[in-house]
Write a protein that holds these residues in place. Structure first.
Motif, PDB file in Angstrom:
ATOM      1  N   ARG A   1       0.841  -1.198   0.000  1.00  0.00           N
ATOM      2  CA  ARG A   1       0.000   0.000   0.000  1.00  0.00           C
ATOM      3  C   ARG A   1       0.873   1.243   0.000  1.00  0.00           C
ATOM      4  O   ARG A   1       1.917   1.283   0.623  1.00  0.00           O
ATOM      5  CB  ARG A   1      -0.907   0.033   1.235  1.00  0.00           C
ATOM      6  CG  ARG A   1      -1.961  -1.081   1.273  1.00  0.00           C
ATOM      7  CD  ARG A   1      -2.906  -0.827   2.432  1.00  0.00           C
ATOM      8  NE  ARG A   1      -3.923  -1.862   2.494  1.00  0.00           N
ATOM      9  CZ  ARG A   1      -3.825  -2.976   3.200  1.00  0.00           C
ATOM     10  NH1 ARG A   1      -2.751  -3.198   3.911  1.00  0.00           N
ATOM     11  NH2 ARG A   1      -4.794  -3.859   3.203  1.00  0.00           N
ATOM     12  N   VAL A   2       0.378   2.287  -0.638  1.00  0.00           N
ATOM     13  CA  VAL A   2       1.057   3.580  -0.606  1.00  0.00           C
ATOM     14  C   VAL A   2       0.737   4.300   0.687  1.00  0.00           C
ATOM     15  O   VAL A   2       1.577   4.981   1.266  1.00  0.00           O
ATOM     16  CB  VAL A   2       0.643   4.435  -1.826  1.00  0.00           C
ATOM     17  CG1 VAL A   2       1.276   5.812  -1.755  1.00  0.00           C
ATOM     18  CG2 VAL A   2       1.024   3.733  -3.111  1.00  0.00           C
ATOM     19  N   GLY A   3      -0.477   4.146   1.212  1.00  0.00           N
ATOM     20  CA  GLY A   3      -0.877   4.819   2.443  1.00  0.00           C
ATOM     21  C   GLY A   3      -2.140   5.618   2.231  1.00  0.00           C
ATOM     22  O   GLY A   3      -2.399   6.125   1.140  1.00  0.00           O
ATOM     23  N   PHE A   4      -2.934   5.739   3.291  1.00  0.00           N
ATOM     24  CA  PHE A   4      -4.177   6.510   3.164  1.00  0.00           C
ATOM     25  C   PHE A   4      -3.860   7.999   3.129  1.00  0.00           C
ATOM     26  O   PHE A   4      -2.887   8.464   3.731  1.00  0.00           O
ATOM     27  CB  PHE A   4      -5.147   6.171   4.294  1.00  0.00           C
ATOM     28  CG  PHE A   4      -4.700   6.603   5.669  1.00  0.00           C
ATOM     29  CD1 PHE A   4      -4.986   7.873   6.147  1.00  0.00           C
ATOM     30  CD2 PHE A   4      -3.996   5.729   6.495  1.00  0.00           C
ATOM     31  CE1 PHE A   4      -4.590   8.268   7.413  1.00  0.00           C
ATOM     32  CE2 PHE A   4      -3.596   6.112   7.760  1.00  0.00           C
ATOM     33  CZ  PHE A   4      -3.890   7.383   8.218  1.00  0.00           C
ATOM     34  N   VAL A   5      -4.681   8.722   2.413  1.00  0.00           N
ATOM     35  CA  VAL A   5      -4.438  10.160   2.203  1.00  0.00           C
ATOM     36  C   VAL A   5      -5.475  11.017   2.914  1.00  0.00           C
ATOM     37  O   VAL A   5      -5.564  12.214   2.660  1.00  0.00           O
ATOM     38  CB  VAL A   5      -4.424  10.494   0.695  1.00  0.00           C
ATOM     39  CG1 VAL A   5      -3.270   9.800   0.001  1.00  0.00           C
ATOM     40  CG2 VAL A   5      -5.751  10.116   0.046  1.00  0.00           C
TER      41      VAL A   5
END
Length: 266
Positions: A1-5
């Motif tokens: 995952r890139v990460g939640f924004v």
């Protein structure tokens, strides 16, 4: 995952002040976190880990109020300039401009409507907000509200100080000057704590209690004085003329001094 924004705004005024760096699947469902929950990290937290600053990311699951930098600290650059040889050479020195810099690719055009309402600006760009979250974590520049119990104690103390000032000073101008001086000193203290420790000292309720309590106390003192003068006037008017009573009440110092007595030859 890139990460939640995601950035969650305050429920009171809808402004975004805090950054959440970690959440769990139970939190997303509105439940308190528990051991064993799956943890999701934010985009800013992943970016800090990539540049070797994972230890600076707060290791909890709550929002942290950020100390924002200047609104123009992170300026956007058009993406097409990176593909134009002329701009790439002139503006970016053939890539040397980006050395040791963190680059974030994101929308900044108005058509994307990727703006967030923050205390610094109602049109803060989304990528800029991620940079703000990273900068706050790198510098450990987070703000702390006044604890609830301390806030209640400050409000009560402000009311007590105002009452004591009026009760012992007994002079309206001195009381007003004291209230102004205390207010100014409290504001200076709040600013120093904000700049040096990141503490958001409770200000409006405390100063409201100080001013309202002081105003009420002064008004009550004035009411008692008027009541006493009215009672004295009615008592004296039973024995002397109204003009003499008015003269005595309007110039009491001259009569008080005459009560001390004088020595004269006879």
């Amino acid at each position: 995952r890139v990460g939640f924004v995601n950035f969650w705004p305050d429920a009171i005024d809808g402004k975004t002040r805090a950054a959440t760096y970690r959440v769990t699947n139970r939190q997303l469902a509105g439940l308190p976190p528990e051991p064993g929950d799956e943890i999701y990290e934010s985009f800013a937290a992943h970016a800090l880990a990539k540049i070797g600053h994972a230890n600076d990311v707060p290791d909890d699951f709550r929002g942290h109020m950020m100390r924002f930098t200047a609104p123009n600290a992170f300026q956007p650059h058009p993406l097409y300039e990176a593909f134009d040889p002329k701009f790439w050479h002139t503006n970016y020195a053939d890539g040397a401009f980006f050395k040791d810099k963190v680059v974030m690719v994101g929308p900044s055009a108005q058509v994307w409507h990727d703006v967030v309402d923050t205390p610094m600006s109602p049109n803060t760009l989304g990528p800029t907000l991620h940079f703000q979250a990273m900068a706050a974590a790198l510098g450990h520049e987070f703000l702390r509200p006044t604890p609830r119990k301390i806030g209640i104690a400050l409000v009560c103390a402000a009311g007590l100080v105002a009452w004591l000032l009026v009760a012992f000073a007994r002079k309206p101008l001195v009381c007003l000057g004291g209230l102004v001086a205390i207010t100014a000193g409290y504001l200076v203290t709040a600013r120093l704590l904000y700049d040096n420790t990141g503490l958001l000292l409770l200000t409006v309720p405390v100063l409201s209690a100080l001013v309202l309590s002081g105003s009420f106390s002064l008004g009550f003192e004035y009411f008692l004085e008027r009541l006493e003068k009215l009672r004295t006037r009615r008592t004296l008017e039973r024995y002397v003329s109204k003009n003499l009573v008015a003269e005595i009440l309007e110039n009491p110092d001259s009569y008080y001094s005459s009560l001390r007595g004088v020595r004269v030859p006879v």
